[in-house]
Design an enzyme around this catalytic site. Structure first.
Site, PDB file in Angstrom:
ATOM      1  N   LYS A 108       0.849  -1.203   0.000  1.00  0.00           N
ATOM      2  CA  LYS A 108       0.000   0.000   0.000  1.00  0.00           C
ATOM      3  C   LYS A 108       0.880   1.247   0.000  1.00  0.00           C
ATOM      4  O   LYS A 108       1.403   1.661   1.031  1.00  0.00           O
ATOM      5  CB  LYS A 108      -0.903   0.039   1.236  1.00  0.00           C
ATOM      6  CG  LYS A 108      -1.974   1.118   1.088  1.00  0.00           C
ATOM      7  CD  LYS A 108      -2.537   1.624   2.402  1.00  0.00           C
ATOM      8  CE  LYS A 108      -1.750   2.717   3.038  1.00  0.00           C
ATOM      9  NZ  LYS A 108      -1.566   3.947   2.231  1.00  0.00           N
ATOM     10  N   GLU A 130       9.534   1.543  10.830  1.00  0.00           N
ATOM     11  CA  GLU A 130      10.568   2.556  10.555  1.00  0.00           C
ATOM     12  C   GLU A 130       9.876   3.906  10.678  1.00  0.00           C
ATOM     13  O   GLU A 130       9.038   4.247   9.844  1.00  0.00           O
ATOM     14  CB  GLU A 130      11.104   2.388   9.123  1.00  0.00           C
ATOM     15  CG  GLU A 130      11.931   1.144   8.899  1.00  0.00           C
ATOM     16  CD  GLU A 130      13.299   1.232   9.536  1.00  0.00           C
ATOM     17  OE1 GLU A 130      13.700   2.336   9.960  1.00  0.00           O
ATOM     18  OE2 GLU A 130      13.965   0.188   9.618  1.00  0.00           O
ATOM     19  N   CYS A 139      13.442  11.203   6.892  1.00  0.00           N
ATOM     20  CA  CYS A 139      13.437  10.772   8.298  1.00  0.00           C
ATOM     21  C   CYS A 139      14.797  10.942   8.939  1.00  0.00           C
ATOM     22  O   CYS A 139      14.894  11.177  10.136  1.00  0.00           O
ATOM     23  CB  CYS A 139      13.000   9.314   8.374  1.00  0.00           C
ATOM     24  SG  CYS A 139      13.988   8.237   7.325  1.00  0.00           S
ATOM     25  N   GLU A 151       9.392  16.591  14.919  1.00  0.00           N
ATOM     26  CA  GLU A 151       9.795  16.417  13.524  1.00  0.00           C
ATOM     27  C   GLU A 151       9.005  17.417  12.665  1.00  0.00           C
ATOM     28  O   GLU A 151       7.783  17.342  12.592  1.00  0.00           O
ATOM     29  CB  GLU A 151       9.489  14.982  13.089  1.00  0.00           C
ATOM     30  CG  GLU A 151      10.107  14.632  11.763  1.00  0.00           C
ATOM     31  CD  GLU A 151       9.834  13.179  11.364  1.00  0.00           C
ATOM     32  OE1 GLU A 151       8.691  12.717  11.521  1.00  0.00           O
ATOM     33  OE2 GLU A 151      10.775  12.540  10.860  1.00  0.00           O
TER      34      GLU A 151
HETATM   35  P1  NAD Z   1       2.100   8.672   7.786  1.00  0.00           P
HETATM   36  O1  NAD Z   1       2.393   7.842   8.975  1.00  0.00           O
HETATM   37  O2  NAD Z   1       1.002   9.651   7.863  1.00  0.00           O
HETATM   38  O3  NAD Z   1       1.740   7.722   6.530  1.00  0.00           O
HETATM   39  C1  NAD Z   1       2.619   6.744   6.048  1.00  0.00           C
HETATM   40  C2  NAD Z   1       1.836   5.661   5.327  1.00  0.00           C
HETATM   41  O4  NAD Z   1       1.040   4.945   6.269  1.00  0.00           O
HETATM   42  C3  NAD Z   1       0.862   6.165   4.270  1.00  0.00           C
HETATM   43  O5  NAD Z   1       0.807   5.200   3.241  1.00  0.00           O
HETATM   44  C4  NAD Z   1      -0.462   6.217   5.028  1.00  0.00           C
HETATM   45  O6  NAD Z   1      -1.583   6.122   4.169  1.00  0.00           O
HETATM   46  C5  NAD Z   1      -0.343   5.008   5.922  1.00  0.00           C
HETATM   47  N1  NAD Z   1      -1.029   5.054   7.215  1.00  0.00           N
HETATM   48  C6  NAD Z   1      -1.129   6.099   8.066  1.00  0.00           C
HETATM   49  N2  NAD Z   1      -1.772   5.718   9.198  1.00  0.00           N
HETATM   50  C7  NAD Z   1      -2.048   4.397   9.055  1.00  0.00           C
HETATM   51  C8  NAD Z   1      -2.689   3.429   9.888  1.00  0.00           C
HETATM   52  N3  NAD Z   1      -3.158   3.741  11.099  1.00  0.00           N
HETATM   53  N4  NAD Z   1      -2.810   2.164   9.427  1.00  0.00           N
HETATM   54  C9  NAD Z   1      -2.326   1.821   8.210  1.00  0.00           C
HETATM   55  N5  NAD Z   1      -1.723   2.696   7.376  1.00  0.00           N
HETATM   56  C10 NAD Z   1      -1.580   3.967   7.798  1.00  0.00           C
HETATM   57  O7  NAD Z   1       3.480   9.333   7.386  1.00  0.00           O
HETATM   58  P2  NAD Z   1       3.773  10.483   6.331  1.00  0.00           P
HETATM   59  O8  NAD Z   1       3.520  11.785   6.960  1.00  0.00           O
HETATM   60  O9  NAD Z   1       3.128  10.161   5.043  1.00  0.00           O
HETATM   61  O10 NAD Z   1       5.362  10.263   6.136  1.00  0.00           O
HETATM   62  C11 NAD Z   1       6.323  10.944   6.809  1.00  0.00           C
HETATM   63  C12 NAD Z   1       6.817  10.163   8.023  1.00  0.00           C
HETATM   64  O11 NAD Z   1       7.497   8.971   7.617  1.00  0.00           O
HETATM   65  C13 NAD Z   1       7.837  10.965   8.825  1.00  0.00           C
HETATM   66  O12 NAD Z   1       7.563  10.835  10.199  1.00  0.00           O
HETATM   67  C14 NAD Z   1       9.157  10.278   8.479  1.00  0.00           C
HETATM   68  O13 NAD Z   1      10.162  10.448   9.447  1.00  0.00           O
HETATM   69  C15 NAD Z   1       8.734   8.859   8.330  1.00  0.00           C
HETATM   70  N6  NAD Z   1       9.729   8.088   7.564  1.00  0.00           N
HETATM   71  C16 NAD Z   1      10.535   7.190   8.218  1.00  0.00           C
HETATM   72  C17 NAD Z   1      11.512   6.483   7.520  1.00  0.00           C
HETATM   73  C18 NAD Z   1      12.407   5.488   8.223  1.00  0.00           C
HETATM   74  O14 NAD Z   1      13.048   4.696   7.539  1.00  0.00           O
HETATM   75  N7  NAD Z   1      12.501   5.497   9.542  1.00  0.00           N
HETATM   76  C19 NAD Z   1      11.662   6.686   6.151  1.00  0.00           C
HETATM   77  C20 NAD Z   1      10.842   7.615   5.515  1.00  0.00           C
HETATM   78  C21 NAD Z   1       9.874   8.309   6.233  1.00  0.00           C
END
Ligand code: NAD
Length: 485
Positions: free
Chosen positions: A176, A250, A284, A383
């Protein structure tokens, strides 16, 4: 305009269950550049059923790891054949500067695919050993049906980080992607289909949070591999815990770069800056807290401000661009909100803080440096996910380590010093999963990567990344029987 009217489910392009669509909007031009169907719960059910059938009865888990690795290699080759096209597509989806994107958004995924393809021939899936009481075979078996969920900031990279080891293990995957970046995910689906991935092994279901929750909760899913915000990670971890479902997370970061008092700024700041304002600050692992020795604070901020002021902000597709637009209007609102919060907290904007002159279309924010920042301020603890840096003064090395560790997060970090040994000593004391000593390389795909504390659970990349998709089975054998593996 790149449009799809079907979903890739079970290895085929099928009618979606509803007419709902996601429009993909370029952050530079604010124009619609693509459209895909939005997957619903019914599409998820269909994808999980296909993955379950392919895992329980299909050829994929029964092929050799080397055969599965060959499919990954073909996909890596196909991506390499269209580096520029795929890179432009991703920059159009989420605003990544194309020069950086070519390396991090496109070349890096091919390296990840190749690395895991190689493990198909070298990794010890079966080990026979003398146990304490007799011979033992330890077999590492695929975990089953995997739900892979990713954010929009490095979409193909994160897809490769999950799909490569999951598929190499023999597991099947329902992927997804985020609603902002479904186009490159569909391209990846096409490449896997062309590479001969058997039917059912992979589905791609672009959807939002709610449908994502349905996927996480689905009883047909054995393992959830999630990358995204810490807030979502907590929910997903809790949902998986309730069902004793395997999960790896992650999550976010607020990483610190420590400049020791013997640092050569001319050499170190240009190494540090691309990792501080990486991917428009939407990374991130960004080094968003710069810890500067108090007696060199003015010198550090002056040099940093000069470099940041010179950064070229503009069209994501312009090869000269160093900072592109943020992914969406809401993300610009969020970043501008934090810039206001920083000022209200008493920090000072030394450069940036507004919208770049002349860029009226597109979701741009000037690269911004805050000085006079205290580590307890929200801009130093939360963040922001935009091009905003905080320069924080410290006393001695121990104080720098204390401040670096004074964070809920523990993802990445860096130290710059005239003395590598002194830098390494600092590195060992900072509680993060990844660290850089006098280098600008944050991730090595053959080595573990992941978070301490609220930055995650589990390690991707390297053999650890494969282990996330393996169950271990110990088979006790009779004395004298040592099968060939
Ligand atoms: P987000 O958590 O809002 O969404 C990420 C993904 O998860 C999307 O596909 C979203 O539709 C889905 N999602 C959200 N809530 C969900 C739930 N309860 N159940 C199932 N799916 C769900 O994150 P974002 O704002 O889109 O992305 C940025 C974040 O990602 C930042 O916090 C960044 O640090 C983190 N990130 C971490 C890494 C790592 O390797 N540690 C890498 C890239 C980004």
């Amino acid at each position: 305009m790149k449009s799809y009217d079907r979903l890739f489910i079970g290895g085929e392009w099928v009618e979606p269950s509803s007419s709902s669509v996601f429009d993909v909007v370029s952050p530079t031009t604010e124009e619609v550049v693509g459209r895909v169907p939005e997957a619903q719960d019914a599409d998820i059910d269909r994808a999980v059923a296909a993955a379950r059938e392919a895992f329980d009865h299909g050829p994929w888990p029964r092929m050799t790891p080397a055969e599965r690795g060959a499919v990954l290699s073909k996909v890596a080759d196909a991506i390499r054949n269209d580096m520029q096209g795929i890179s432009e597509l991703i920059s159009n989806e989420m605003g990544s500067p194309i020069s950086w994107g070519l390396l991090a958004q496109v070349l890096a995924p091919t390296m990840i695919l190749d690395y895991y393809a190689g493990l198909g021939s070298t990794f010890a899936f079966d080990t026979v050993k003398d146990g304490l009481l007799g011979p033992v075979l330890v077999a590492k078996e695929p975990v089953g049906v995997v739900a892979a969920i990713t954010p929009w900031n490095v979409p193909l990279f994160l897809a490769a980080a999950k799909l490569s080891p999951a598929l190499l293990s023999g597991s099947t995957v329902v992927f997804k992607p985020a609603p902002e970046t479904p186009l490159d995910a569909n391209v990846l689906a096409e490449l896997f289909a062309d590479a001969g991935l058997p039917k059912g092994v992979l589905s791609v279901v672009p959807a939002g949070r709610q449908v994502g929750e349905h996927l996480v909760d689905h009883p047909g899913v054995d393992k959830v591999s999630f990358t995204g915000s810490t807030a979502a990670g907590r929910k997903i971890g809790a949902a998986c815990g309730a069902n004793l479902k395997r999960v790896s997370l992650e999550l976010g970061g607020k990483s610190a770069a420590i400049l020791l008092d013997d640092v050569n700024l001319e050499e170190s700041l240009p190494l540090m800056l691309p990792n501080a304002i990486m991917n428009n600050g939407e990374a991130c692992i960004s080094l968003t807290r710069i810890l500067a020795p108090r007696d060199r604070y003015a010198e550090v901020t002056e040099a940093l401000v000069e470099l940041v002021r010179a950064m070229k902000v503009g069209d994501a597709l312009d090869p000269a661009t160093e900072v592109g637009p943020l992914v969406a209007e809401r993300q610009r609102d969020r970043v501008e909100g934090y810039i206001r919060i920083g000022q209200e907290e008493g920090a000072k904007v030394a450069v940036g803080g507004g919208r770049p002159e002349g860029l009226v279309t597109g979701w741009f924010v000037e690269p911004t440096v805050f000085v006079d920042v205290d580590n307890s301020m929200r801009i130093a603890q939360e963040e922001i996910f935009g091009p905003v840096l905080s320069v924080i003064p410290y006393g001695d090395d121990a104080d720098a380590v204390r401040l670096a560790n004074d964070s809920d997060y523990g993802l990445c970090g860096a130290v710059f010093s005239g003395d590598n040994h002194r830098g390494l000593q600092v590195a060992r004391q900072v509680r993060t999963g990844t660290y850089m000593v006098n280098t600008n390389i944050p991730i090595d795909f053959s080595s573990p990567f992941g978070g301490y504390k609220a930055s995650g659970v589990g390690r991707e990349f390297g053999e650890d990344g494969l282990e996330l998709f393996l169950e271990k089975k110990t088979i006790n054998l009779p004395a004298g029987f040592t099968p060939e593996v």
